[in-house]
Design a protein around this motif. Sequence first.
Motif, PDB file in Angstrom:
ATOM      1  N   ILE A   1     -15.726 -13.989  23.374  1.00 50.28           N
ATOM      2  CA  ILE A   1     -16.251 -12.903  22.548  1.00 50.28           C
ATOM      3  C   ILE A   1     -17.679 -12.542  22.929  1.00 50.28           C
ATOM      4  CG2 ILE A   1     -14.743 -13.103  20.564  1.00 50.28           C
ATOM      5  CD1 ILE A   1     -16.811 -14.902  19.260  1.00 50.28           C
TER       6      ILE A   1
ATOM      7  N   TYR B   1     -17.595 -11.468  27.138  1.00 41.04           N
ATOM      8  CA  TYR B   1     -16.764 -10.302  27.440  1.00 41.04           C
ATOM      9  C   TYR B   1     -16.860  -9.241  26.367  1.00 41.04           C
ATOM     10  CZ  TYR B   1     -14.843 -13.114  31.176  1.00 41.04           C
ATOM     11  OH  TYR B   1     -14.719 -13.865  32.303  1.00 41.04           O
ATOM     12  N   GLY B   2     -16.938  -9.703  25.099  1.00 43.93           N
ATOM     13  CA  GLY B   2     -16.921  -8.732  24.012  1.00 43.93           C
ATOM     14  C   GLY B   2     -18.305  -8.333  23.525  1.00 43.93           C
TER      15      GLY B   2
ATOM     16  N   VAL C   1      -8.680 -11.759  29.498  1.00 49.16           N
ATOM     17  CA  VAL C   1      -9.788 -10.854  29.830  1.00 49.16           C
ATOM     18  C   VAL C   1      -9.400  -9.873  30.939  1.00 49.16           C
ATOM     19  CG1 VAL C   1     -11.609 -12.364  29.028  1.00 49.16           C
ATOM     20  CG2 VAL C   1     -10.892 -12.499  31.409  1.00 49.16           C
TER      21      VAL C   1
ATOM     22  N   ILE D   1     -11.707  -4.636  25.321  1.00 54.14           N
ATOM     23  CA  ILE D   1     -12.824  -5.406  24.766  1.00 54.14           C
ATOM     24  C   ILE D   1     -14.080  -5.166  25.599  1.00 54.14           C
ATOM     25  CG2 ILE D   1     -13.662  -7.730  24.233  1.00 54.14           C
ATOM     26  CD1 ILE D   1     -11.286  -7.297  22.635  1.00 54.14           C
ATOM     27  N   ARG D   2     -13.903  -5.241  26.919  1.00 48.70           N
ATOM     28  CA  ARG D   2     -15.070  -5.081  27.778  1.00 48.70           C
ATOM     29  C   ARG D   2     -15.603  -3.652  27.737  1.00 48.70           C
ATOM     30  NH1 ARG D   2     -13.970  -8.017  33.386  1.00 48.70           N
ATOM     31  NH2 ARG D   2     -11.808  -8.397  32.849  1.00 48.70           N
TER      32      ARG D   2
ATOM     33  N   ARG E   1     -17.629  -3.218  24.791  1.00 46.18           N
ATOM     34  CA  ARG E   1     -18.928  -3.844  24.893  1.00 46.18           C
ATOM     35  C   ARG E   1     -19.911  -2.926  25.615  1.00 46.18           C
ATOM     36  NH1 ARG E   1     -20.470  -8.674  28.874  1.00 46.18           N
ATOM     37  NH2 ARG E   1     -22.062  -7.314  29.693  1.00 46.18           N
TER      38      ARG E   1
ATOM     39  N   GLU F   1     -19.023   1.606  23.313  1.00 46.56           N
ATOM     40  CA  GLU F   1     -18.025   1.664  22.249  1.00 46.56           C
ATOM     41  C   GLU F   1     -17.540   3.080  21.935  1.00 46.56           C
ATOM     42  OE1 GLU F   1     -18.397  -1.206  19.288  1.00 46.56           O
ATOM     43  OE2 GLU F   1     -17.013  -0.237  17.912  1.00 46.56           O
TER      44      GLU F   1
ATOM     45  N   PRO G   1     -11.531   0.055  18.920  1.00 52.63           N
ATOM     46  CA  PRO G   1     -12.032  -1.242  19.374  1.00 52.63           C
ATOM     47  C   PRO G   1     -12.008  -2.292  18.265  1.00 52.63           C
ATOM     48  CG  PRO G   1     -13.569   0.519  19.911  1.00 52.63           C
ATOM     49  CD  PRO G   1     -12.564   1.087  18.985  1.00 52.63           C
TER      50      PRO G   1
ATOM     51  N   TYR H   1      -9.037  -4.619  18.393  1.00 55.05           N
ATOM     52  CA  TYR H   1      -9.062  -5.460  19.594  1.00 55.05           C
ATOM     53  C   TYR H   1     -10.145  -6.527  19.478  1.00 55.05           C
ATOM     54  CZ  TYR H   1      -5.887  -2.269  21.976  1.00 55.05           C
ATOM     55  OH  TYR H   1      -4.801  -1.545  22.346  1.00 55.05           O
ATOM     56  N   LYS H   2     -11.309  -6.079  18.997  1.00 48.97           N
ATOM     57  CA  LYS H   2     -12.407  -7.030  18.852  1.00 48.97           C
ATOM     58  C   LYS H   2     -12.035  -8.131  17.871  1.00 48.97           C
ATOM     59  CE  LYS H   2     -16.891  -5.266  19.158  1.00 48.97           C
ATOM     60  NZ  LYS H   2     -17.949  -4.314  18.745  1.00 48.97           N
TER      61      LYS H   2
ATOM     62  N   ALA I   1      -9.726 -10.583  19.458  1.00 49.24           N
ATOM     63  CA  ALA I   1     -10.456 -11.482  20.360  1.00 49.24           C
ATOM     64  C   ALA I   1     -11.231 -12.520  19.565  1.00 49.24           C
ATOM     65  CB  ALA I   1     -11.412 -10.676  21.242  1.00 49.24           C
TER      66      ALA I   1
END
Lengths: 308, 314, 390
Positions: B52, B55-56, B180, B188-189, B192, B195, B205, B208-209, B212
């Motif tokens: 998180i 990557y997040g 990932v 997710i990426r 980040r 957004e 997002p 998905y966030k 994760a």
Amino acid sequence: MNAALVLEQTLNGLQYGVMLFLMAAGLTLVFGIMNLVNLAHGSLYMVGAYLATAFAHWTGSFFLGAVLALPATLLVGVGVEVIALRTLYERDHLDQVLATFGLILFFNELIAILWGRAAIYTSVPPLLGGHLRVLPGVPYPTYRAAIIVVGVAVAILLWVLVTRTRLGMLIRAGASNRTMVGALGVNIRLLDTLVFGLGAALAGLAGLIAGPIYSVQPGMGEEILIQVFVVIVIGGIGSIRGAVVGAVVVGMVDTLGRAFLKPVLSTVVSAPAADKAGPALASMLIYLLMAAVLFFRPEGLFPARGRS
Amino acid sequence: MARGRRALVLGVGGLALALVPPLAAALNQPFYVDLFRRMMIFALAAASLDLILGYGGMVSFGHAAYLGIGAYAVGIPAFHGVDNGFVQWGLAIVASGLAALVIGAISIRTSGVYFIMITLAFAQMLYYLGISLETYGGDNGMRLARRSLFGPVDLTNPAVFYYVVLVILVLCLVVGGHVVDSRFGMVIRAARSNEPRARAIGFSPFRYKLAAFTIAGSMGGLAGALLANQTEYLTPDFMHWTRSGEIMFMVILGGMGTLIGPVVGAIVLLLLEDVLSALTAHWQIVLGPILITVVLFARRGLHGLLAGARPRDG
Amino acid sequence: MHTITRAVLVGLLSALAAAPAAAETVKIGFITTLSGPQGAIGEHMKSSVELALDHLGRKIGGLDVEIVYGDDQVKPDVGKQLADEMLKKHRVHFVAGVIWSNVMLAVAPTVTGAGTFMIGTNAGPHELAGKMCHELFFTTSWQNDQTPEAMGKYMQDQNLTDVYAMAPNYAAGKDMISGFKRYFKNKVVGEVFTKLGQQDYQAEISQLRAANPKAVFVFYPGGMGIQFLKQYEQAGLRGQIPLYSVYTVDEISLPAVKGAALGQFETRYWSPDLKNEANQKYVADFRKKYGKAPVFYGAQSYDGIMLIDSAVRAVKGDLTNKKGMIAAMRQADYKSTRGPYKYNVNHFPIQNFYLLKAVQAADGEFAMQIQKTVFENYKDSYAAECPMKW
């Protein structure tokens, strides 16, 4: 639970809020201008307490010690800013959290080496040693009353500084658009150092005030730091007004919760259950409050203007 | 490219770690089996946070909470006589995942430093909750009478337990790597780095966030279950905010957004602690500046130093 | 060729002859907290271990000694790792020390489970005194409940009533209050548990004043105690409502609170002014070497080393003779700083507990002074649960 006790506890809550405010003001200013999350703010509080104690011991006067400790803590703050933190302003919060966490370890050990790990002796100055009769039968320590006075004075001074002076104008401008202020020819680096030094001095002030009532020992800063973060997050980061409101709210909620949560609970549930749940809930109360505030207002009560 | 290199590093690293028990036995130094096992457990916790954080971009300052929940998920059943490992570890994964789901649902609405502080607040609440659990030892915590039971797999054997931890770590890294690199991970990426753009191309997002965040919580919980077995003791201290800070530092030290980096970070940090604290009681005055130096000058962590000047993927 | 063979033979023979004495070094692992705010206690313990070794001529039972210190950081999992390291890497014969009950509960079973001696020199959790007692576990301190029990007994004997009790909200805090109430049967008008690590007690002190008790009993170890005592005095309650405490005022906190502790009552099994030869030597030499007053954590650690020395001496340096060393330790045949004592079946001391008072000596220094004996040869309440027989 009588009225006098409620009033006394309200006073206690206010006094605790004032302590929190002195810490929160510096932290929130630094955050507002430089966008820096400074976990080491608690270390400056500790440095202030130690320096004040050392100077008081040296000069034999609490007040002289305080007068010397303030600029000294300011200098320590400026040193930290120039050596370690200056490069962190452009980094993300994560790097800042970690680097300043490293500073905490460093300062705690440095103090332990210089003064030892055991707590050192501090005492209330004789002038402020007595009690005030705020209500019949309720003596209130003069020193605590003095803390309230100092805190309110600092709040007013800060308000004047921020709203009525050129420096304050720059601070406000820096908080809303840093790049623009730099582009207009203001020496932003000097402004940063000044603001950080001011924040450090405020933390030092909180520390030297805390000395006579709390335990002056390595690591003393972390105990209050987390609560101060709760204050500025509730108030809205970067906002002095938010720091005032947040500090008083947290001070009140924490104090009144500790004092009255158990008796109030015991009117709702059984006494043994209240005995168990009361203290646990009182410890969690400010965190619950913070989560609740952020749930409804994700940027705190007074989000600083011009920031997203 | 990233996937191929990660598989290679994982293979070589896993093999190297697999050699620790026979080497320790040959050198008659069984202590290193315990030491490396503890490192791998923290490596798992750090890698889960990296999912998180790296990557997040979600800076969770309360990741130790899941470590604690996982530990209590082993300790509480054991206290009531349930020693079955599948029940205990399963509970650890589910309970910490659920906790992460709730915490995430509230926290992900905020961002920046507010996110840092709200995750910290939840961890603090759980910490104080742990202290008030009198039946389970309160602040003192409690002893685990015996390690989790897995039929013929005997965790009381140090080497067997070591390989169990190693297999779990490698599996989690492989699964994490797939996550990932998947479409899910891409979202997710993307969220980040930008957004609004992610939202504009039709992804929400938030969900998905949150997913994760939940996966990371579950993995953290599993690490907690392992830690309880390693220590044969568990306390609310597993959830203290300084622990969250340590796990975070492992991620940064190793290099975030790499999954392998945090593993290296965990091993190096715990090794440093062990070596420095044997040298001087003032070891923190050395560790602190090392921390600052890494943040200031080795921005991509040890992984970055080792892998050379490649741009961070994502 | 010939000469070489002979030289080797001679060398081998002399090595064999010297083996029992020369090959053995007593290795002791000492776990305590050395870093962080709690490191002050660990420093006292480490200093006292070193002083004990000085007094023994750097020998244990006549053998060379090697000591490994470990810093547990107040974390049970770190303590456990240190124990593993000491057992498996340094291969120590004894593990000693440990301040905190939770660290002890993680460390002691690891050590005794590996067939090695564990000599506790502070923490005395009830589990280890009762069901979990072990023939390889000895302590030179006390069982946690004994000190508050002694205070409960004293306050009951004084027939005090309307007592207000306060402690931090964690396991030890609860144990202290329940230990106190095991002997104190008069009225308790308030029982308050505060947040662990709390700094400001003004709110609780206001509640306390409103409850109007005749006496106050508290347990506030370390920094919490320093803050509570300062604030109690500043609230003007010192001199109005007498304050009784356990583990709150000691030689580490006294220099930090000074006058704010004056007149404070504590119960303890030891005090620097205990009049016995071993204690006077310990206190005098500690002051000489470290320039400060020793504290009970240190006295216990000093005793721990002396206990180990007595056991190794009894088996004439044969460290494989564990039965012999257990038998020797059970005699407690050494000069303890608390004076002679016996071991109970659970390997916890049967010892006196005293009432102490914080006073200001003629030289201006604040010190604890024994007032009277509360318990003589006192046994802990958990020994009956210990299945060990000897």
